[in-house]
Design an enzyme around this catalytic site. Structure first.
Site, mmCIF file in Angstrom:
data_model
loop_
_atom_site.group_PDB
_atom_site.id
_atom_site.type_symbol
_atom_site.label_atom_id
_atom_site.label_comp_id
_atom_site.label_asym_id
_atom_site.label_seq_id
_atom_site.Cartn_x
_atom_site.Cartn_y
_atom_site.Cartn_z
ATOM 1 C CE1 TYR A 90 11.600 31.654 2.957
ATOM 2 C CE2 TYR A 90 11.898 29.279 2.805
ATOM 3 C CZ TYR A 90 11.512 30.485 2.237
ATOM 4 O OH TYR A 90 11.038 30.513 0.951
ATOM 5 C CE LYS A 93 -0.137 -0.598 4.964
ATOM 6 N NZ LYS A 93 -0.890 -1.056 6.132
ATOM 7 C CG MET A 150 8.257 23.358 -1.133
ATOM 8 S SD MET A 150 7.098 24.306 -2.122
ATOM 9 C CE MET A 150 6.224 25.215 -0.873
HETATM 10 C C1 LIG Z 1 0.028 -1.882 6.776
HETATM 11 C C2 LIG Z 1 -0.478 -3.192 7.206
HETATM 12 C C3 LIG Z 1 0.388 -4.282 7.363
HETATM 13 C C4 LIG Z 1 1.899 -4.139 7.311
HETATM 14 O O1 LIG Z 1 2.353 -3.634 8.544
HETATM 15 P P1 LIG Z 1 3.883 -3.339 8.867
HETATM 16 O O2 LIG Z 1 3.877 -2.873 10.263
HETATM 17 O O3 LIG Z 1 4.309 -2.259 7.914
HETATM 18 O O4 LIG Z 1 4.642 -4.593 8.645
HETATM 19 C C5 LIG Z 1 -0.168 -5.518 7.645
HETATM 20 N N1 LIG Z 1 -1.514 -5.663 7.776
HETATM 21 C C6 LIG Z 1 -2.373 -4.641 7.660
HETATM 22 C C7 LIG Z 1 -3.821 -4.875 7.837
HETATM 23 C C8 LIG Z 1 -1.885 -3.373 7.387
HETATM 24 O O5 LIG Z 1 -2.740 -2.339 7.293
#
Ligand SMILES: *Cc1c(COP(=O)(O)O)cnc(C)c1O
Length: 347
Positions: free
Chosen positions: A247, A38, A295
């Protein structure tokens, strides 16, 4: 379109990524390791990560959104992709056309999946994180009848710590296992893999540690860094003692100083938390970030560094554990903030 070479670069270790997956797969015991990809594989680039892990033997990939599933669906059989954030009625036609598998998080979502044709799905059980998933009261045989459950999942809240909540979540999951006629079960994220065989079930779901994150200190022994950041020097100037830098003049030079300005900033995910704290490497020397991160620019103290000038590359120190301690940002934030302006170069 002309091809301009970006003046900042993420160097990504393909063999380190695969080595991390293999190490996590091995430590998952009898279970297989999948991969959480993800958020564009935590900022690294989901397509490159998925292709490499597929070739290494990974068969289960977790994304949050349907759009993220679509973005990788030509690389792997779509049924290898699980969409964690569930499904809405608007998603159903696209989801069915795509063929990725929804993780159903509510009784309503199970009902939606059943009435729109049923078939293969995953079920998230909330064993105590109280965030997403059917809770113990909702997860009844009646609630999930008429759908074909591949994975029964649950997610640990505190696997990075040795706390009673881990055992409590495990007991909670064990108490519903016979309620759900699932083909496979999955519980552990990166940190959860280290909690032992009881937590492994059939499939583990590491994310962070694939990408070099040390989810628990004992993982430092086998997890390799995957990400390195570098940026080009845009200008080098000599300023006299007393000169303000950047800045709001948060840094005043206490001596004559050679200042180097590099092409990276908070818009790239190198956040203001590194102001006056970060360090970088040039030609074997360690140099400090001075003044405020802006930035698109960061200023470094290059005093005493010979033979360095405009166009040279500088590597930012971005060891996830030390950068996290330095800035208060989590290792997850340090990775997922990395922006779109980097050239992502796989080695
Ligand atoms: C993001 C996620 C993972 C992975 O978790 P990590 O701590 O990055 O290993 C596993 N299961 C679910 C449901 C997640 O949302």
């Amino acid at each position: 379109m002309m091809d301009f070479e970006p003046p900042l670069r993420l160097t990504l270790g393909g063999s380190a990524l695969v080595s991390n997956w293999r190490a996590l797969d091995k430590r998952s015991g009898a279970a297989r390791a999948g991969a959480a990809v993800k958020a564009d594989a935590y900022g690294l680039g989901a397509r490159e990560v998925v292709a490499r892990l597929r070739d290494a033997g990974c068969r289960d990939f977790f994304v949050a959104h349907w759009g993220e599933a679509e973005a990788i669906a030509d690389l792997i059989p779509p049924e290898w992709i699980a969409v964690l954030n569930g499904i809405s009625s608007a998603d159903v036609p696209g989801a069915r056309a795509l063929g990725a598998i929804p993780v159903l998080n509510t009784v309503e979502q199970v009902e939606l999946w059943r009435t729109s044709g049923g078939g293969r799905c995953h079920i998230m059980f909330d064993s105590g994180i109280n965030r997403l998933g059917l809770g113990p009261e909702q997860l009844t045989a009646a609630a999930i009848h008429g759908v074909e459950v591949d994975l029964l999942l649950s997610h640990l809240a505190s696997a990075d710590a040795d706390v009673a909540q881990n055992g409590a979540q495990l007991s909670s999951l064990q108490s519903v296992i016979t309620t759900v006629n699932a083909k496979r079960r999955s519980f552990a994220n990166s940190a959860g893999i280290m909690l032992g065989d009881d937590y492994h079930f059939d499939l583990t779901r590491p994310g962070l540690s694939l990408y070099g994150g040390i989810a628990r200190s004992e993982m430092a022994a086998f997890i390799k860094p995957v990400v390195a950041l570098s940026a080009r020097l845009l200008q080098v100037r000599d300023v006299s003692a007393g000169s303000p830098i950047g800045y709001n003049a948060t840094h005043i030079c206490n001596a004559d100083t050679r200042v180097g300005t590099i092409s990276i900033g908070y818009a790239d995910g190198y956040l203001r938390a590194f102001s006056g704290k970060g360090t970088a490497r040039v030609g074997g020397h360690i140099v400090p970030v001075i003044g405020r991160v802006s930035m698109d620019l960061v200023t470094l103290d290059l005093t005493g560094i010979p033979d360095i000038g405009e166009g040279d590359w500088v590597e930012l120190d971005y060891d996830l554990i030390s950068a996290s301690a330095l800035t208060g940002l989590s290792q997850y934030e340090l990775l997922t903030n990395l922006g779109s302006r980097f050239a992502r170069v796989w080695r």
